[in-house]
Design a protein around this motif. Structure first.
Motif, PDB file in Angstrom:
ATOM      1  N   LEU B  66       0.816  -1.003  -0.011  1.00 23.42           N
ATOM      2  CA  LEU B  66      -0.191  -0.007   0.172  1.00 23.42           C
ATOM      3  C   LEU B  66       0.796   1.314  -0.146  1.00 23.42           C
ATOM      4  CD1 LEU B  66      -3.176   0.745   1.726  1.00 23.42           C
ATOM      5  CD2 LEU B  66      -1.244   2.137   2.158  1.00 23.42           C
ATOM      6  N   LEU B  67       2.035   1.138   0.859  1.00 20.49           N
ATOM      7  CA  LEU B  67       2.782   2.348   0.836  1.00 20.49           C
ATOM      8  C   LEU B  67       3.676   2.574  -0.320  1.00 20.49           C
ATOM      9  CD1 LEU B  67       3.812   2.282   4.638  1.00 20.49           C
ATOM     10  CD2 LEU B  67       2.245   4.052   3.648  1.00 20.49           C
ATOM     11  N   ASP B  69       2.259   2.140  -3.279  1.00 23.64           N
ATOM     12  CA  ASP B  69       1.453   2.337  -4.202  1.00 23.64           C
ATOM     13  C   ASP B  69       1.354   1.235  -5.241  1.00 23.64           C
ATOM     14  OD1 ASP B  69       0.405   4.737  -3.443  1.00 23.64           O
ATOM     15  OD2 ASP B  69       1.545   5.928  -4.806  1.00 23.64           O
ATOM     16  N   LYS B  70       1.587   0.033  -4.727  1.00 22.89           N
ATOM     17  CA  LYS B  70       1.315  -1.224  -5.658  1.00 22.89           C
ATOM     18  C   LYS B  70       0.027  -1.674  -5.665  1.00 22.89           C
ATOM     19  CE  LYS B  70       6.309  -2.354  -5.624  1.00 22.89           C
ATOM     20  NZ  LYS B  70       7.311  -3.201  -5.171  1.00 22.89           N
TER      21      LYS B  70
END
Lengths: 232, 70
Positions: B66-67, B69-70
């Motif tokens: 998530l961090l 951006d996947k």
């Protein structure tokens, strides 16, 4: 007269969001509130409204700073809790209970996106502020060119771009004094919620926790603080 | 600060360095500019935390993606 709608319900019956954020129930917690208050430099005894006060975390902070604060929220369950922390009145951004020009400042933290009529809410906020009064807005904003937002009926549905927000404030009679991007706070909250509930679990959380941050939402969104002053 | 996720300490496990029985300890998780506290099984004396494969390949991986951006 139209029937003002307070917008979608945001009460968090299972405290899913609160277990992660504490009583502030928003990205950045009280840190952004303190940042905005330091910028505005309200004198002791200044009158402030917390519109969409939820359980009243900001009310406690304002009282500790010697400010006269009134919280407003449409949900009676939040009001009952907020009343333990300060003055809490029923109302919404469509119809605030304070008289014209009553407030030196108004905080609206992660609540404006819930207003079905954003322009009407800004006019109502302007009404209760004295000339030169501060409007402290923190909320989720859409990043430009990212297409449609998820979660209709949630805190995100009303998100606009920062440019559109600035234009809206100017049209409503506010002069922006401070605009800061705090998108990292939204990413961190998304990470905390994912850690706590898993991506699959998030999809099943009730609003506001679940509907706030479905998988992938942070890349389309940011969180920002905008402080403006009532002009004229 | 409330901890939304607490991973119970497995019974019978002791710290390899101190010999103390593991118990929930507060751990600051930090990755790509985000930082927050969680509770994990750890040593109450030296603070070393236990991250098992289930956590590392499960929620921790989800948070990393998530961090990123996947």
């Amino acid at each position: 007269m139209k029937n003002p709608s307070p917008g979608p319900p945001v009460y968090d019956p299972g405290d899913a969001l609160r277990r992660v954020t504490g009583p502030a129930l928003r990205p950045g917690g009280l840190g952004l509130t303190e940042r905005a208050l330091a910028f505005c430099r309200f004198p002791p005894g200044a009158r402030l409204i917390d519109a969409g006060c939820g359980p009243g975390a900001t009310l406690s902070l304002l009282a500790s700073m010697g400010l006269e604060a009134q919280g407003v929220d449409p949900d009676p369950r939040y009001l009952a809790e907020a009343a333990l922390r300060g003055t809490a009145l029923p109302g919404s951004l469509a119809a605030l209970p304070q008289p014209d020009g009553w407030a030196d400042g108004l905080l609206c933290e992660c609540a404006l996106n819930l207003a079905p009529d954003r322009g009407g809410a800004l006019a109502e906020i302007r009404r209760v502020l004295r000339p030169g009064g501060y409007f402290i807005l923190s909320d989720v904003f859409a990043l430009p060119g990212q297409g449609g937002l998820p979660s209709p009926g949630s805190c995100l549905a009303g998100a606009v771009t920062l440019a559109a927000a600035g234009a809206g404030l100017a049209a409503a009679g506010f002069e922006v004094k401070l605009a800061e991007d705090h998108g990292q706070t939204l990413k961190t909250l998304a990470a905390q919620l994912t850690w706590a509930y898993g991506r699959a679990g998030l999809a099943h959380l009730p609003a506001p926790g679940g509907a706030c941050l479905p998988g992938g939402a942070p890349r389309k969104l940011t969180y920002a603080l905008i402080v403006s002053q009532k002009s004229g | 600060m409330a901890h939304a996720f607490t991973k119970e300490a497995p019974s019978g496990w002791n710290c390899g360095k101190c010999g103390e029985p593991l118990q929930p300890v507060s751990v600051n998780v930090e990755y790509m500019g985000s930082s927050f506290f969680v509770q994990l099984p750890g040593c109450p004396k030296c603070g070393t935390a236990l991250i098992d494969a289930e956590l590392a390949l499960g929620r921790m991986l989800e948070v990393e993606k998530l961090l990123e951006d996947k």
